[in-house]
Design a protein around this motif. Structure first.
Motif, PDB file in Angstrom:
ATOM      1  N   VAL A 212       0.787  -1.249  -0.132  1.00  0.00           N
ATOM      2  CA  VAL A 212      -0.088  -0.224   0.083  1.00  0.00           C
ATOM      3  C   VAL A 212       0.833   1.470   0.078  1.00  0.00           C
ATOM      4  O   VAL A 212       0.698   2.156  -0.745  1.00  0.00           O
ATOM      5  CB  VAL A 212      -0.931  -0.145   1.481  1.00  0.00           C
TER       6      VAL A 212
ATOM      7  N   THR B 242      -0.598   6.983   8.723  1.00  0.00           N
ATOM      8  CA  THR B 242      -0.607   5.484   8.666  1.00  0.00           C
ATOM      9  C   THR B 242       0.575   4.826   9.130  1.00  0.00           C
ATOM     10  O   THR B 242       0.816   3.686   8.966  1.00  0.00           O
ATOM     11  CB  THR B 242      -1.301   4.883   7.642  1.00  0.00           C
TER      12      THR B 242
ATOM     13  N   LEU C 255      -5.940   1.406  -6.780  1.00  0.00           N
ATOM     14  CA  LEU C 255      -5.795   1.574  -5.501  1.00  0.00           C
ATOM     15  C   LEU C 255      -6.630   0.956  -4.758  1.00  0.00           C
ATOM     16  O   LEU C 255      -6.770   0.246  -3.646  1.00  0.00           O
ATOM     17  CB  LEU C 255      -5.428   3.060  -5.042  1.00  0.00           C
ATOM     18  N   TYR C 256      -7.970   1.200  -5.102  1.00  0.00           N
ATOM     19  CA  TYR C 256      -9.151   0.680  -4.292  1.00  0.00           C
ATOM     20  C   TYR C 256      -9.444  -0.641  -4.381  1.00  0.00           C
ATOM     21  O   TYR C 256      -9.636  -1.318  -3.223  1.00  0.00           O
ATOM     22  CB  TYR C 256     -10.502   1.545  -5.048  1.00  0.00           C
TER      23      TYR C 256
ATOM     24  N   SER D 206      -6.729  -1.856  -1.706  1.00  0.00           N
ATOM     25  CA  SER D 206      -7.425  -1.595  -0.406  1.00  0.00           C
ATOM     26  C   SER D 206      -8.200  -3.031  -0.171  1.00  0.00           C
ATOM     27  O   SER D 206      -8.288  -3.368   0.996  1.00  0.00           O
ATOM     28  CB  SER D 206      -8.229  -0.226  -0.186  1.00  0.00           C
TER      29      SER D 206
ATOM     30  N   LYS E  86      -6.255  -6.135   0.560  1.00  0.00           N
ATOM     31  CA  LYS E  86      -5.659  -6.004   1.630  1.00  0.00           C
ATOM     32  C   LYS E  86      -6.568  -6.036   3.081  1.00  0.00           C
ATOM     33  O   LYS E  86      -6.058  -5.735   3.932  1.00  0.00           O
ATOM     34  CB  LYS E  86      -4.767  -4.889   1.527  1.00  0.00           C
ATOM     35  N   LYS E  87      -7.832  -5.727   2.638  1.00  0.00           N
ATOM     36  CA  LYS E  87      -8.725  -5.587   3.566  1.00  0.00           C
ATOM     37  C   LYS E  87      -8.547  -4.574   4.347  1.00  0.00           C
ATOM     38  O   LYS E  87      -8.540  -4.359   5.678  1.00  0.00           O
ATOM     39  CB  LYS E  87      -8.924  -6.975   4.442  1.00  0.00           C
ATOM     40  N   ASP E  88      -7.754  -3.330   3.756  1.00  0.00           N
ATOM     41  CA  ASP E  88      -7.408  -2.121   4.547  1.00  0.00           C
ATOM     42  C   ASP E  88      -8.749  -1.058   4.673  1.00  0.00           C
ATOM     43  O   ASP E  88      -8.627  -0.482   3.485  1.00  0.00           O
ATOM     44  CB  ASP E  88      -6.456  -1.734   3.671  1.00  0.00           C
ATOM     45  N   TYR E  89      -9.690  -1.056   5.438  1.00  0.00           N
ATOM     46  CA  TYR E  89     -10.796  -0.360   5.489  1.00  0.00           C
ATOM     47  C   TYR E  89     -10.536   1.015   5.457  1.00  0.00           C
ATOM     48  O   TYR E  89     -11.173   1.964   5.135  1.00  0.00           O
ATOM     49  CB  TYR E  89     -11.579  -1.015   6.556  1.00  0.00           C
TER      50      TYR E  89
ATOM     51  N   PHE F 188      -7.880   2.705   4.360  1.00  0.00           N
ATOM     52  CA  PHE F 188      -7.406   3.128   2.962  1.00  0.00           C
ATOM     53  C   PHE F 188      -8.545   3.316   2.139  1.00  0.00           C
ATOM     54  O   PHE F 188      -8.784   4.063   1.158  1.00  0.00           O
ATOM     55  CB  PHE F 188      -6.395   2.065   2.399  1.00  0.00           C
ATOM     56  N   GLN F 189      -9.494   2.481   2.058  1.00  0.00           N
ATOM     57  CA  GLN F 189     -10.844   2.271   1.318  1.00  0.00           C
ATOM     58  C   GLN F 189     -11.547   3.737   1.609  1.00  0.00           C
ATOM     59  O   GLN F 189     -11.985   4.153   0.684  1.00  0.00           O
ATOM     60  CB  GLN F 189     -11.594   1.204   1.546  1.00  0.00           C
TER      61      GLN F 189
ATOM     62  N   LEU G  61      -9.886   6.573   0.243  1.00  0.00           N
ATOM     63  CA  LEU G  61     -10.020   6.551  -1.377  1.00  0.00           C
ATOM     64  C   LEU G  61     -11.349   7.221  -1.721  1.00  0.00           C
ATOM     65  O   LEU G  61     -11.336   7.645  -2.902  1.00  0.00           O
ATOM     66  CB  LEU G  61      -9.563   5.308  -1.848  1.00  0.00           C
TER      67      LEU G  61
END
Ligand code: OFO
Length: 168
Positions: free
Chosen positions: A5, A63, A103-104, A107, A110-113, A115-116, A119
């Motif tokens: 990321v 982050t 990028l979305y 996210s 990666k289950k990167d909430y 970051f979601q 974005l």
């Protein structure tokens, strides 16, 4: 911050700064052609792009990541007609939209909430950027070769102000 990321965001900072550079090159080109309204519009757009880059920059440090600035390519110098300039701008925004979408996707993978969520602002912004460029292209096409029409449009584009943008 996840390494993949972090790397992807650093690449996006480069893409946003590349956008700023492109719009600044378009401003310089318009300036030389006495299209002062187009030049002013493009300079404001270049500033906006730097703000987009800085939002990503801030997110990296919020982050726990690390910003690594990447090299920028030299932008084009000659952009052709006023229609060509805005068609190039629209093509460029479509490219940036595809980068934001990638990028979305990352996210989600990666289950990167966080970051979601971050974005989402860019996803909405890209809809606006593409629609603005498309609207201007439609106006230029309506005007055709009319010098008076180009004069009026240049004046209208020159009325865009940076303060109004940030107030929205
Ligand atoms: Fe950053 O939105 Fe245009 O490129």
């Amino acid at each position: 911050m996840d390494k993949a990321v972090n790397d992807a965001v650093n690449k996006q900072i480069q893409a946003e700064m590349d956008s700023a550079y492109l719009y600044l090159a378009m401003a310089a080109y318009a300036e030389a052609k006495d299209l002062n309204g187009v030049a002013s519009w493009m300079k404001i757009q270049a500033q906006e792009e730097m703000e987009h880059a800085m939002k990503f920059y801030g997110y990296v440090y919020q982050t726990g990541g690390e910003v690594e600035l990447l090299a920028l390519p030299k932008p084009k110098k000659d952009f052709g007609s006023i229609l060509d300039i805005f068609e190039a701008a629209l093509d460029h925004e479509k490219l940036i939209t595809s980068k934001i979408n990638s990028l979305y996707e990352l996210s989600m993978k990666k289950k990167d909430y966080a970051f979601q969520s971050f974005l989402k602002w860019y996803i909405d912004e890209q809809v606006e950027e593409e629609s603005t460029a498309a609207d201007i292209i439609a106006q230029i096409k309506m005007i055709g070769d009319s010098k008076e029409g180009i004069f009026m449009l240049d004046k209208e584009l020159g009325s865009r102000s940076a303060e109004e943008e940030s107030a929205e």
